[in-house]
Design an enzyme around this catalytic site. Structure first.
Site, PDB file in Angstrom:
ATOM      1  N   LYS A 246       0.871  -1.179   0.000  1.00 44.36           N
ATOM      2  CA  LYS A 246       0.000   0.000   0.000  1.00 44.36           C
ATOM      3  C   LYS A 246       0.908   1.229   0.000  1.00 44.36           C
ATOM      4  CE  LYS A 246      -4.210   1.857   2.113  1.00 44.36           C
ATOM      5  NZ  LYS A 246      -3.956   3.275   1.980  1.00 44.36           N
ATOM      6  N   ARG A 251      -3.864   8.721  -5.267  1.00 51.41           N
ATOM      7  CA  ARG A 251      -4.559   7.845  -6.197  1.00 51.41           C
ATOM      8  C   ARG A 251      -4.650   8.541  -7.551  1.00 51.41           C
ATOM      9  NH1 ARG A 251      -8.839   3.868  -4.874  1.00 51.41           N
ATOM     10  NH2 ARG A 251      -9.129   2.689  -6.790  1.00 51.41           N
ATOM     11  N   ARG A 266      -8.363  11.005  -6.639  1.00 55.20           N
ATOM     12  CA  ARG A 266      -9.296  10.108  -5.944  1.00 55.20           C
ATOM     13  C   ARG A 266     -10.704  10.687  -5.937  1.00 55.20           C
ATOM     14  NH1 ARG A 266     -11.900   9.174  -1.468  1.00 55.20           N
ATOM     15  NH2 ARG A 266     -11.601   7.318  -0.203  1.00 55.20           N
ATOM     16  N   GLU A 295      -1.396   4.330  -7.942  1.00 58.41           N
ATOM     17  CA  GLU A 295      -1.006   5.281  -6.895  1.00 58.41           C
ATOM     18  C   GLU A 295       0.266   5.972  -7.349  1.00 58.41           C
ATOM     19  OE1 GLU A 295      -2.927   5.642  -4.176  1.00 58.41           O
ATOM     20  OE2 GLU A 295      -1.643   6.433  -2.587  1.00 58.41           O
ATOM     21  N   PHE A 335      -2.147  -0.615 -10.483  1.00 56.29           N
ATOM     22  CA  PHE A 335      -2.655  -1.880  -9.930  1.00 56.29           C
ATOM     23  C   PHE A 335      -3.945  -2.350 -10.578  1.00 56.29           C
ATOM     24  CE2 PHE A 335      -3.364   1.538  -6.685  1.00 56.29           C
ATOM     25  CZ  PHE A 335      -4.720   1.703  -6.859  1.00 56.29           C
ATOM     26  N   ARG A 410     -17.073   0.474  -1.579  1.00 60.11           N
ATOM     27  CA  ARG A 410     -16.095   0.124  -0.573  1.00 60.11           C
ATOM     28  C   ARG A 410     -16.557  -1.231  -0.045  1.00 60.11           C
ATOM     29  NH1 ARG A 410     -12.384   3.001   2.355  1.00 60.11           N
ATOM     30  NH2 ARG A 410     -13.281   5.070   1.979  1.00 60.11           N
ATOM     31  N   LYS A 416      -7.658  -3.283   3.274  1.00 62.95           N
ATOM     32  CA  LYS A 416      -6.366  -2.656   3.595  1.00 62.95           C
ATOM     33  C   LYS A 416      -5.930  -3.054   4.995  1.00 62.95           C
ATOM     34  CE  LYS A 416      -8.795   1.587   4.687  1.00 62.95           C
ATOM     35  NZ  LYS A 416      -8.890   3.028   4.605  1.00 62.95           N
TER      36      LYS A 416
END
Ligand code: ATP
Length: 579
Positions: A246, A251, A266, A295, A335, A410, A416
């Protein structure tokens, strides 16, 4: 629709504090619209001319507007300034100064297109042209219309119309109830353009909304990660996972359409201008069109070390971008890939999407794929987590290998795992500043003693209080924060704030602050998560860790739903075990 009619409805919205009424009034506005009015009205009611991701700015700040008002109404500028100071809202000031009586105001499409003309004006003498057009507009409007025009221009509507409220109003306008909400929300997550969604619903109905697909140039709302307390819980819930570092950067959603590259943050703001090195790397990719997720993080080429988040975001200032690009260039760790050569890839399993991303990127210095390792062992996952932390990264993200890309969700597709400084696994909480208390002694010197903060309740489209913040900032930090607060001060509790506390000064919800707390506790006074029969939630021993204004809108703060889940998780045995 005449602009005066829209303005009268905006006045009605301003007068209500009840969300249901707000939705009802807005749905009446939509029901009275012609199809051509849907898009302009949708943007105007949120103080915009275009969807949020398009970098269209009217470019007339308060100082210039004061000049325009003085010229339009032929009053001395000092008088406008004085009244504005007294009233504390330029919109209301203008309403008082405008000549009374009705006018034959232009329609909303006309007002929108004149404001768009102002936004588009550039080059030599553009400021005068902008002002002239604006003065012309003011002279065509009655007092209430002028008030709302000024607020639109400043992007400060004071109405409390968040995106969920617009979606509900559209559903009510077409169906008389909320039942269209899921299909509207799906289209919104894929395109992020409320105006387009409104128009599509009118033109081609639900089927049209379903057919609105992911497309290059239109950011989709990012997939977000859930939390679980420890690696064991992750493996128990997800089984085999893909594990990635991470990174603590920004983002970035990178879009390429032909030779055109755009980059979104983001919260879907355009950041294309800020990252020229990412733009040129993406332009070289061998695809017609593509959307990548990753990221971005700045690094020092001399030491080859990554720089802290704060420095990565320093680029948001407009000056010196080229110097930054040379002294601390960006790398983006990719990613995910959501779209390639005209095909929507979001339904594919993650493992396949990642393979496609890898084929596409063929790592360059600037664009690299984030490493991915697979495991179904809690021990291996723990080792990965500790290893990444020891390398200075934030933690890991574990991903379900068979999961689709669910825009805007989400959920447990991604989890995470982070570790905080005390050695416990916990996550920080992002709160929105809602007000402040002046404070005593030394604090009073800084201008703010304690801050009242809340989280976002997406169901109610409102901000509910969860804590007061008094620690975590240096003296300089307090001064800085107070400096930022002054432009957000409002005389009364803002429309979308739910609070039993009354701070000395209310703030328009805008600033997101990251806080760490020991615990979430039930609270009889804070309104976050409060129901008719149950208490709300509060934070125990909160301290400020950082400011998150760079990449989060207030609606991106931690949600009431997440707080409830974190509260449930902390009650489970085995949580936060020190390692
Ligand atoms: P945080 O404060 O933890 O960054 P957030 O609300 O911004 O939280 P989360 O959904 O909680 O977002 O965590 C996912 C975020 O982590 C992503 O938005 C992204 O910015 C960042 N990130 C870093 N590395 C990865 C990775 N390998 N995969 C997915 N997201 C990553």
């Amino acid at each position: 629709m005449n602009f005066a009619e829209l303005a009268a409805n905006l006045d009605r919205m301003e007068a209500t504090t009840k969300r249901n009424e707000l939705v009802a009034i807005l749905s009446e506005v939509y029901a009275a619209c012609t199809p051509d009015e849907l898009r302009p009205i949708t943007y105007l009611i949120q103080g915009r001319l275009a969807p949020f991701f398009e970098p269209v700015e009217i470019g007339l700040g308060e100082r210039l507007l004061i000049n325009a008002v003085a010229a339009a109404y032929q009053v001395p500028k000092v008088e406008v300034v004085k009244l504005n100071k007294q009233v504390g809202d330029l919109g209301a000031t203008v309403q008082r100064l405008a000549p009374g009586g009705p006018r034959d105001t232009p329609d909303v499409v006309d007002v929108h297109s004149r404001l768009s003309e102002i936004a588009a004006a550039g080059g030599g003498g553009s400021q005068e042209r902008k002002l002239d057009t604006f003065i012309g507009l003011l002279n065509d409007l009655d007092a209430i219309s002028a008030k709302h025009l000024v607020r639109i221009t400043l992007g400060k509507m004071r109405l409390g119309i968040g995106d969920p409220t617009v979606l509900d109003a559209l559903s009510f306008a077409r169906k008389g109830d909320r039942t269209l909400r899921p299909v509207l929300e799906g289209a919104y997550n894929r395109t992020s353009d409320l105006g387009l969604i409104a128009r599509t619903l009118w033109d081609t109905g639900e089927a049209g909304l379903e057919a609105l697909k992911v497309r290059a140039g239109h950011p989709l709302r990012p997939q977000l990660a859930e939390r679980l307390p420890n690696p064991e819980a992750v493996i128990k819930k997800l089984g085999m996972v893909g594990v990635q570092p991470k990174y603590d950067g920004l983002r970035v959603q990178i879009h390429k359409e032909g030779q055109e590259v755009s980059i979104f943050s983001r919260n879907l703001e355009s950041m294309t201008e800020m990252f020229p090195e990412l733009v040129s790397a993406a332009a070289k990719l061998d695809v017609t069109n593509v959307i990548l997720d990753g990221e971005a993080i700045a690094y020092n080429p001399e030491s080859d070390e990554y720089v802290p988040f704060q420095e990565t975001t320093a680029r948001r200032r407009k000056e010196g971008i080229q110097e930054f690009a040379e002294s601390v260039p960006m790398r983006a760790f990719i990613f995910d890939v959501m779209f390639r050569d005209g095909t929507d890839l979001t339904p594919l399993p993650y493992e396949r999407r990642f393979e496609i991303a890898r084929e596409l990127i063929r790592d360059s210095e600037t664009l690299q794929t984030a490493p991915l390792m697979k495991t179904d062992s809690a021990d291996v996952l723990t080792r990965e987590l500790l290893d990444n932390i020891s390398r200075g990264l934030e933690g890991v993200v574990a991903k379900r290998l068979d999961s689709p890309y669910q825009a805007g969700a989400r959920n447990f597709n991604w989890v995470k795992l982070k570790r905080n400084t005390s050695g416990q696994l916990t996550d920080t909480i992002d709160v929105v500043l809602l007000g402040y208390y002046r404070g005593k002694g030394k604090r009073a010197e800084f201008g703010a003693g304690a801050l009242l903060a809340g989280v976002y309740d997406a169901d109610k489209d409102e901000f509910a209080t969860i804590t007061k913040l008094g620690t975590g900032l240096s003296d300089q930090g307090w001064r800085e924060i107070h400096g930022r607060l002054s432009s957000l001060e409002v005389a009364e509790k803002p429309a979308r704030v739910s609070s039993n506390f009354v701070p000395d000064i209310w703030l328009e919800p805008a600033i997101v602050v990251e806080v760490l707390a020991d615990e979430i506790t039930p609270s009889p006074r804070h309104t976050a998560g409060m129901t008719a029969s149950g208490p709300g939630f509060a934070l125990r021993f909160p301290r400020i860790v950082s400011m998150r204004t760079a990449d989060k809108k207030p609606e991106d703060a931690t949600s009431v739903r997440e707080i409830r889940e974190m509260y449930e998780q902390q009650r489970q045995p085995g949580r936060n075990r020190p390692r």
